[in-house]
Design a protein around this motif. Structure first.
Motif, PDB file in Angstrom:
ATOM      1  N   HIS A 111      55.255 -58.361  70.458  1.00  0.00           N
ATOM      2  CA  HIS A 111      56.457 -58.106  70.423  1.00  0.00           C
ATOM      3  C   HIS A 111      56.365 -58.117  72.284  1.00  0.00           C
ATOM      4  CE1 HIS A 111      60.127 -55.794  70.762  1.00  0.00           C
ATOM      5  NE2 HIS A 111      60.161 -54.432  71.645  1.00  0.00           N
ATOM      6  N   TYR A 112      57.109 -59.194  72.904  1.00  0.00           N
ATOM      7  CA  TYR A 112      57.274 -59.072  74.671  1.00  0.00           C
ATOM      8  C   TYR A 112      58.729 -58.088  74.649  1.00  0.00           C
ATOM      9  CZ  TYR A 112      58.909 -61.692  78.663  1.00  0.00           C
ATOM     10  OH  TYR A 112      59.545 -61.963  79.725  1.00  0.00           O
ATOM     11  N   VAL A 113      58.307 -57.685  76.158  1.00  0.00           N
ATOM     12  CA  VAL A 113      59.795 -56.775  76.424  1.00  0.00           C
ATOM     13  C   VAL A 113      59.712 -57.150  78.378  1.00  0.00           C
ATOM     14  CG1 VAL A 113      60.882 -54.488  77.737  1.00  0.00           C
ATOM     15  CG2 VAL A 113      59.437 -54.700  75.690  1.00  0.00           C
ATOM     16  N   ILE A 130      48.695 -49.233  81.853  1.00  0.00           N
ATOM     17  CA  ILE A 130      47.481 -51.139  81.464  1.00  0.00           C
ATOM     18  C   ILE A 130      46.907 -50.615  80.245  1.00  0.00           C
ATOM     19  CG2 ILE A 130      48.246 -51.804  83.653  1.00  0.00           C
ATOM     20  CD1 ILE A 130      45.150 -50.880  83.917  1.00  0.00           C
ATOM     21  N   ARG A 131      47.367 -48.725  80.403  1.00  0.00           N
ATOM     22  CA  ARG A 131      46.802 -48.612  79.161  1.00  0.00           C
ATOM     23  C   ARG A 131      47.641 -47.979  78.007  1.00  0.00           C
ATOM     24  NH1 ARG A 131      41.576 -48.393  81.714  1.00  0.00           N
ATOM     25  NH2 ARG A 131      41.037 -48.781  82.825  1.00  0.00           N
ATOM     26  N   THR A 132      48.781 -48.394  77.773  1.00  0.00           N
ATOM     27  CA  THR A 132      49.418 -48.083  76.550  1.00  0.00           C
ATOM     28  C   THR A 132      49.898 -49.434  75.965  1.00  0.00           C
ATOM     29  OG1 THR A 132      50.555 -45.779  77.589  1.00  0.00           O
ATOM     30  CG2 THR A 132      51.541 -46.902  76.374  1.00  0.00           C
ATOM     31  N   HIS A 133      49.984 -50.365  76.858  1.00  0.00           N
ATOM     32  CA  HIS A 133      49.900 -51.499  76.382  1.00  0.00           C
ATOM     33  C   HIS A 133      48.797 -52.797  76.657  1.00  0.00           C
ATOM     34  CE1 HIS A 133      54.221 -50.583  76.967  1.00  0.00           C
ATOM     35  NE2 HIS A 133      54.277 -49.967  77.535  1.00  0.00           N
ATOM     36  N   ARG A 134      48.870 -53.742  75.773  1.00  0.00           N
ATOM     37  CA  ARG A 134      47.798 -54.682  75.257  1.00  0.00           C
ATOM     38  C   ARG A 134      47.653 -55.601  76.489  1.00  0.00           C
ATOM     39  NH1 ARG A 134      45.854 -59.608  72.213  1.00  0.00           N
ATOM     40  NH2 ARG A 134      44.024 -58.869  71.533  1.00  0.00           N
ATOM     41  N   HIS A 135      49.279 -55.765  76.895  1.00  0.00           N
ATOM     42  CA  HIS A 135      49.307 -57.364  77.582  1.00  0.00           C
ATOM     43  C   HIS A 135      50.392 -56.568  79.021  1.00  0.00           C
ATOM     44  CE1 HIS A 135      47.196 -60.155  75.289  1.00  0.00           C
ATOM     45  NE2 HIS A 135      47.694 -60.011  74.691  1.00  0.00           N
ATOM     46  N   VAL A 136      49.840 -56.010  80.600  1.00  0.00           N
ATOM     47  CA  VAL A 136      50.650 -55.796  81.335  1.00  0.00           C
ATOM     48  C   VAL A 136      50.790 -56.924  82.228  1.00  0.00           C
ATOM     49  CG1 VAL A 136      51.816 -54.060  82.684  1.00  0.00           C
ATOM     50  CG2 VAL A 136      51.258 -53.201  80.946  1.00  0.00           C
ATOM     51  N   GLU A 137      51.940 -57.448  82.771  1.00  0.00           N
ATOM     52  CA  GLU A 137      52.375 -58.431  83.885  1.00  0.00           C
ATOM     53  C   GLU A 137      53.041 -58.191  84.926  1.00  0.00           C
ATOM     54  OE1 GLU A 137      51.577 -63.307  84.374  1.00  0.00           O
ATOM     55  OE2 GLU A 137      52.369 -62.638  81.966  1.00  0.00           O
ATOM     56  N   VAL A 185      57.828 -56.557  85.423  1.00  0.00           N
ATOM     57  CA  VAL A 185      57.012 -56.264  84.516  1.00  0.00           C
ATOM     58  C   VAL A 185      57.768 -56.676  83.728  1.00  0.00           C
ATOM     59  CG1 VAL A 185      56.076 -54.662  83.622  1.00  0.00           C
ATOM     60  CG2 VAL A 185      56.961 -54.000  86.052  1.00  0.00           C
ATOM     61  N   LYS A 186      56.092 -57.611  83.048  1.00  0.00           N
ATOM     62  CA  LYS A 186      56.015 -57.829  81.767  1.00  0.00           C
ATOM     63  C   LYS A 186      55.377 -57.376  80.953  1.00  0.00           C
ATOM     64  CE  LYS A 186      57.472 -62.854  83.101  1.00  0.00           C
ATOM     65  NZ  LYS A 186      56.963 -64.162  82.502  1.00  0.00           N
ATOM     66  N   LYS A 187      55.626 -56.802  79.410  1.00  0.00           N
ATOM     67  CA  LYS A 187      54.992 -55.782  78.498  1.00  0.00           C
ATOM     68  C   LYS A 187      54.911 -56.182  77.714  1.00  0.00           C
ATOM     69  CE  LYS A 187      56.946 -52.234  79.873  1.00  0.00           C
ATOM     70  NZ  LYS A 187      57.705 -50.977  79.892  1.00  0.00           N
ATOM     71  N   MET A 188      53.368 -56.391  76.916  1.00  0.00           N
ATOM     72  CA  MET A 188      53.695 -56.927  75.715  1.00  0.00           C
ATOM     73  C   MET A 188      52.339 -56.481  75.075  1.00  0.00           C
ATOM     74  SD  MET A 188      53.947 -61.137  75.419  1.00  0.00           S
ATOM     75  CE  MET A 188      52.362 -61.432  76.484  1.00  0.00           C
ATOM     76  N   ASP A 189      52.866 -56.115  72.941  1.00  0.00           N
ATOM     77  CA  ASP A 189      51.647 -55.630  72.818  1.00  0.00           C
ATOM     78  C   ASP A 189      51.591 -56.490  70.950  1.00  0.00           C
ATOM     79  OD1 ASP A 189      51.525 -53.203  73.943  1.00  0.00           O
ATOM     80  OD2 ASP A 189      53.007 -52.640  74.338  1.00  0.00           O
ATOM     81  N   LYS A 190      50.997 -56.505  70.208  1.00  0.00           N
ATOM     82  CA  LYS A 190      49.924 -56.441  69.021  1.00  0.00           C
ATOM     83  C   LYS A 190      50.828 -56.582  68.290  1.00  0.00           C
ATOM     84  CE  LYS A 190      46.248 -58.264  66.882  1.00  0.00           C
ATOM     85  NZ  LYS A 190      44.247 -57.858  66.593  1.00  0.00           N
TER      86      LYS A 190
END
Length: 438
Positions: free
Chosen positions: A192-194, A211-218, A230-235
């Protein structure tokens, strides 16, 4: 992407960015492990050989001199172990081929970056990575390497706590040619991408928590601008995006992030003084949105606007201070740069030549549009990164040489001993590496 049609004797070789060029006298495209062994055994004294992968490195790490070899004919999934969640591939397999192959077995890569043109051999040898503070590089996924050393011997080595495992972790192609690789995989999943715009000051205050709340942060920091993307993705459980919506998203990426960005990049090339204004405008035009799809479709982004890149890993605890200093300098417009700085995180890895050196790290990637002078900007970056104990990515523009390599990598001598053992005739040591292994 690599084309076998261009793999011909007498052809000029160049990397994707066209900043590295060579004229190898011999090209090889073997279709078997035995053929590679024979090529190595037939090498003449003082000749060198490099496996060129997809030519996506910005440093000369893959540049061939006398002999160039492609693993293009050694690709594909060899076996899957669903019990232990591992998959064995030929190392010439391109990243864009891996997702669909694993999905047929309801499996997926643990992580990957945003470019999918490279080969498995290339990303493992150079420590290429994605983002996620609990996740490692491609090198960290390997459970077994199958490689042909400089004596033509095929060796299979399972990962352990031994020196050879630490050397193979990021080997930059100096211990041998990686031909098969077994990697840890995971059950198929979606992401899931935001994507959102936010203020740099607020993002810095919340960075460690984010960075510890989300699986991927860029992050994408636009030089001189107070706004970042800010791009955030979670499994999430496997779910596929509607094909029509996926097509619309791809069109948007091509038109805005590539088409429009190409036009404004050309403007900056011919009018460098416009770079600061263009950077600030770009930060305001950031695409915001939400989407969900299978992981192998979510990780990569198209990259058709060419650039040169240098990237450094710094200890994670230095990130906020480093970004504040970067912003303080770049908001003054000292450098004519409009390409955003890409910021990612990884866990620490125990590889002799891993830029993380066992520490949780932030990776900062600095880009300059093709045709613009990157030297003043990259020189400043190099000095700044030393202040924060930064180490360059092997596949990006770097300053590694015999005068500084031991400062960057305390276990360099141990790596070099293993290199001498597996390549006593220096078959894999081109001019670039002679500068480092002097």
């Amino acid at each position: 992407m690599f084309s076998i049609n261009n793999w011909q004797q007498g052809k000029r070789w160049t990397n994707w960015a066209n900043n590295i060029v060579s004229y190898p006298s011999t090209y090889h495209a073997p279709a078997s492990i035995e053929a590679i062994q024979q090529i190595i055994k037939n090498m003449k004294k003082q000749q060198t050989l490099r496996v060129t992968g997809a030519a996506h490195s910005f440093s000369p790490v893959a540049m061939p001199e006398e002999t160039a070899l492609t693993l293009h004919n050694l690709r594909g999934l060899l076996s899957v172990d669903t019990k232990n969640l591992t998959a064995t591939f030929y190392a010439g397999t391109y990243l864009y081929e891996i997702g669909p192959l694993l999905a047929e077995h309801q499996l997926a890569l643990i992580n990957m970056g945003d470019i999918q043109a490279q080969t498995l051999a290339g990303v493992i040898a150079t420590g290429t990575h994605g983002t996620g503070v609990t996740l490692g590089s491609f090198s960290s996924m390997v459970t077994k390497w199958g490689f042909i050393n400089g004596l033509g011997e095929y060796i299979e080595h399972e990962r352990g706590t031994d020196d050879l495992s630490e050397a193979l972790h990021v080997s930059i192609g100096l211990l041998g040619i990686l031909v098969t690789v077994t990697i840890q995989v995971t059950p198929l999943y979606s992401l899931h991408y935001v994507s959102e715009k936010t203020n740099l000051e607020d993002a810095l205050k919340n960075f460690q928590q984010t960075i510890r709340t989300h699986r991927h942060v860029e992050w994408f920091y636009f030089p001189g601008s107070d706004l970042i993307q800010v791009k955030k993705m979670d499994k999430v459980a496997p779910v596929e995006q509607n094909k029509w919506q996926r097509h619309l998203n791809e069109m948007n990426l091509q038109l805005v992030e590539n088409g429009l960005f190409y036009v404004i990049s050309e403007l900056c090339k011919w009018q460098p003084r416009a770079s600061s204004s263009v950077s600030k405008l770009s930060s305001k035009l950031v695409s915001e949105g939400v989407r969900t799809d299978l992981s192998y479709r979510m990780f990569p982004s198209p990259r058709s606007v060419k650039f040169t890149e240098t990237e450094y890993a710094i200890p994670l605890q230095h990130f906020e201070a480093c970004m504040e200093e970067i912003h303080a300098v770049l908001k003054k417009g000292k450098f004519t740069v409009h390409f955003p700085i890409e910021c990612r995180t990884t866990k620490g890895e125990q590889g002799m030549l891993s830029p993380t050196q066992g520490e949780e790290s932030a990776f900062l990637a600095f880009h300059m549009y093709k045709g613009m002078n990157e030297t003043p900007y990259f020189d400043w970056v190099r000095v700044l990164m030393r202040k924060y104990n930064g180490r360059p990515h092997w596949g990006k523009v770097n300053d590694y040489d015999a005068t500084n390599i031991r400062d960057y990598y305390p276990k360099f001598a141990a790596f070099n001993e293993l290199r001498n053992e597996h390549d006593p005739n220096n078959i894999f040591v081109t001019s670039y590496f002679r500068r480092i292994f002097n």
